[in-house]
Design an enzyme around this catalytic site. Structure first.
Site, PDB file in Angstrom:
ATOM      1  N   HIS A   4      50.636  70.268  52.133  1.00  0.00           N
ATOM      2  CA  HIS A   4      52.341  69.550  51.763  1.00  0.00           C
ATOM      3  C   HIS A   4      52.845  68.983  50.549  1.00  0.00           C
ATOM      4  O   HIS A   4      53.847  68.833  50.133  1.00  0.00           O
ATOM      5  CB  HIS A   4      53.325  68.309  53.185  1.00  0.00           C
ATOM      6  CG  HIS A   4      52.150  68.754  54.104  1.00  0.00           C
ATOM      7  ND1 HIS A   4      52.705  68.104  55.482  1.00  0.00           N
ATOM      8  CD2 HIS A   4      51.706  69.886  55.212  1.00  0.00           C
ATOM      9  CE1 HIS A   4      52.352  68.894  56.700  1.00  0.00           C
ATOM     10  NE2 HIS A   4      51.835  69.983  56.213  1.00  0.00           N
ATOM     11  N   GLN A  27      45.218  73.213  50.075  1.00  0.00           N
ATOM     12  CA  GLN A  27      46.899  74.291  49.731  1.00  0.00           C
ATOM     13  C   GLN A  27      47.554  73.718  48.814  1.00  0.00           C
ATOM     14  O   GLN A  27      48.629  74.397  48.240  1.00  0.00           O
ATOM     15  CB  GLN A  27      48.325  73.083  50.414  1.00  0.00           C
ATOM     16  CG  GLN A  27      48.088  73.189  52.050  1.00  0.00           C
ATOM     17  CD  GLN A  27      48.759  73.030  53.273  1.00  0.00           C
ATOM     18  OE1 GLN A  27      49.935  72.025  53.219  1.00  0.00           O
ATOM     19  NE2 GLN A  27      48.601  72.918  54.523  1.00  0.00           N
ATOM     20  N   GLU A  54      61.742  74.146  61.236  1.00  0.00           N
ATOM     21  CA  GLU A  54      63.130  73.937  61.493  1.00  0.00           C
ATOM     22  C   GLU A  54      63.961  75.078  60.450  1.00  0.00           C
ATOM     23  O   GLU A  54      63.084  75.093  59.541  1.00  0.00           O
ATOM     24  CB  GLU A  54      63.113  72.653  61.349  1.00  0.00           C
ATOM     25  CG  GLU A  54      62.965  71.492  62.106  1.00  0.00           C
ATOM     26  CD  GLU A  54      62.847  69.865  61.589  1.00  0.00           C
ATOM     27  OE1 GLU A  54      63.525  69.857  60.402  1.00  0.00           O
ATOM     28  OE2 GLU A  54      62.958  69.237  62.400  1.00  0.00           O
TER      29      GLU A  54
HETATM   30 CA   LIG Z   1      63.880  66.871  61.352  1.00  0.00          CA
END
Ligand SMILES: [Ca+2]
Ligand SMILES: [Ca+2]
Length: 400
Positions: free
Chosen positions: A165, A98, A257
């Site tokens: 990440h 990534q 989220e």
């Molecule tokens: Ca969280």
């Protein structure tokens, strides 16, 4: 000499010229707006403004040109006439997984100091890697644009093995501070470790130093940079018009989220998540540990959020204050209606069934989108021309 034109981009120059001038679209360079899945979508037209290789992010210059990063390490300047030119002297990046060249952001006083900020994956010793942020002056040389006086102002601590990440989203906030989202590098526990910058949201001065009024400034070191912790792979951050800071992050297996960021807040990863580990091990859900701040919205199945824009433009008054999320696996631009500290998903805008990597607000309030991967299109969502002008002479839009 790294300045060059890419043939396919030259072919698109004529199209782009019309787009950057705010012209109406003609046959062959636009698609009719797809019907929204739900919600009161306003009309819009989509124009294609270029094609890039693994683009990751973009930023508009005051003159209307656009900077686009390509993950293998190229920073492209797309001029107002549509030509794309590689900017010289971009730092070497650790391309793979990534990682690579990441975000690009302009200093709030760019018009005065020409400072551009870049995030990228940087190689370390022992096959380790870490995100880094450098700033440099963007100058115009006779042979083309270039970066000068480059200095690295921040590095992820520690560098670790693996290529996932990084997150490394950059944003200058309304008060002039530089915000960096720092991913957990797929190492989990460091997101709760205040001696590590992994899994954190950082707030820095424009030179990379830690502001004295940061929530953990008294602890010094990495902790002094931290504004919020317990994040996983936070790929999108943006402020709304009222100064609230919103963040989107990829959850593990489930549990993407949308968070409302609070000063010093702990968002729980990896101790809680509404998703679970990929190997099937459960992670307790957010509601089991109320001491951690729960997401305002979460998604299972996941959407894979790649970027976040809170829209503040004029072109689409009905969308002002809405959040737009670049959806990778969801292959859509996801519109979320924000209402104070509440949020709900309103619609998924299908732009052709492709993974969406980036979303930004451009001149005049058009919404610009980058697809993901090889041969990724740069798309502009703008309002349609007035009905009397359709199919006739292009009309310059107000504010462009
Ligand atoms: Ca969280
Ligand atoms: Ca869970």
């Amino acid at each position: 000499m790294s300045t060059f034109f890419r043939p396919h981009q030259r072919l698109l120059a004529a199209t782009c010229l019309a787009i950057l001038a705010g012209c109406s679209s003609g046959p062959g360079n636009s698609a009719p707006a797809p019907q929204a899945a739900s919600g009161p979508a306003g009309p819009y037209v989509i124009d294609e403004a270029g094609v890039f290789q693994e683009p990751w992010a973009m930023a508009f210059l005051p003159d209307g040109a656009l900077l686009v990063t390509e993950r293998a390490g190229t920073l492209q300047r797309v001029d107002a006439d549509g030509h794309a030119t590689a900017v010289a002297s971009v730092p070497e990046v650790a391309y793979g997984g990534q990682g690579g060249l990441g975000d690009v952001a302009l200093h709030p006083d760019f018009a005065g100091n020409r400072l551009v900020y870049l995030s990228y994956a940087e190689a370390g010793q022992g096959n380790t890697r870490g995100a880094a942020v450098a700033r440099a002056r963007l100058v115009d040389r006779p042979e083309g644009p270039a970066l000068e006086d480059l200095e690295v102002i921040w590095r992820q601590v520690p560098k670790v093995r693996g290529q996932g990440h990084y997150a490394h989203r950059l944003l200058f906030g309304p008060d002039g501070h530089l915000w960096i989202s720092s991913g957990d590098r797929q190492k989990f526990d460091p997101a709760q470790d205040m001696e590590s910058s992994l899994g954190k949201l950082l707030r820095l001065n424009d030179d990379g130093s830690a502001p004295a009024d940061n929530p953990f400034a008294d602890q010094g070191g990495v902790a002094a940079q931290v504004w919020a912790l317990g994040l996983r792979n936070p790929l999108g951050i943006d402020f709304d018009a009222e100064g609230r800071l919103w963040e989107v992050e990829m959850g593990p297996k489930g549990g993407d989220e949308l968070n409302l960021i609070e000063r010093g807040g702990n968002y729980g990863y990896p101790l809680v998540s509404n998703g679970d580990h990929y190997d099937g091990r459960p992670i307790p859900d957010h509601d089991t540990r109320p001491e951690f701040i729960a997401p305002v919205l979460d998604w299972t199945p996941v959407i894979s959020p790649g970027a976040l824009l809170v829209y503040k433009g004029e072109a689409f008054p009905q969308w002002r204050g809405n959040a737009f999320i670049a959806g990778l696996s969801s292959e859509a631009l996801i519109r979320v209606e924000l209402d104070g500290t509440m949020a709900h998903e309103a619609e998924r805008i299908d732009l052709g069934g492709q993974r969406i990597r980036a979303v930004e607000q451009g001149p005049g309030g058009a919404i610009w989108v980058l697809e993901d991967g090889e041969g990724a299109r740069l798309l502009r969502l703008g309002p349609p021309p007035p009905p009397e002008d359709q199919g006739t002479t292009p009309e310059v839009l107000p504010g462009t």
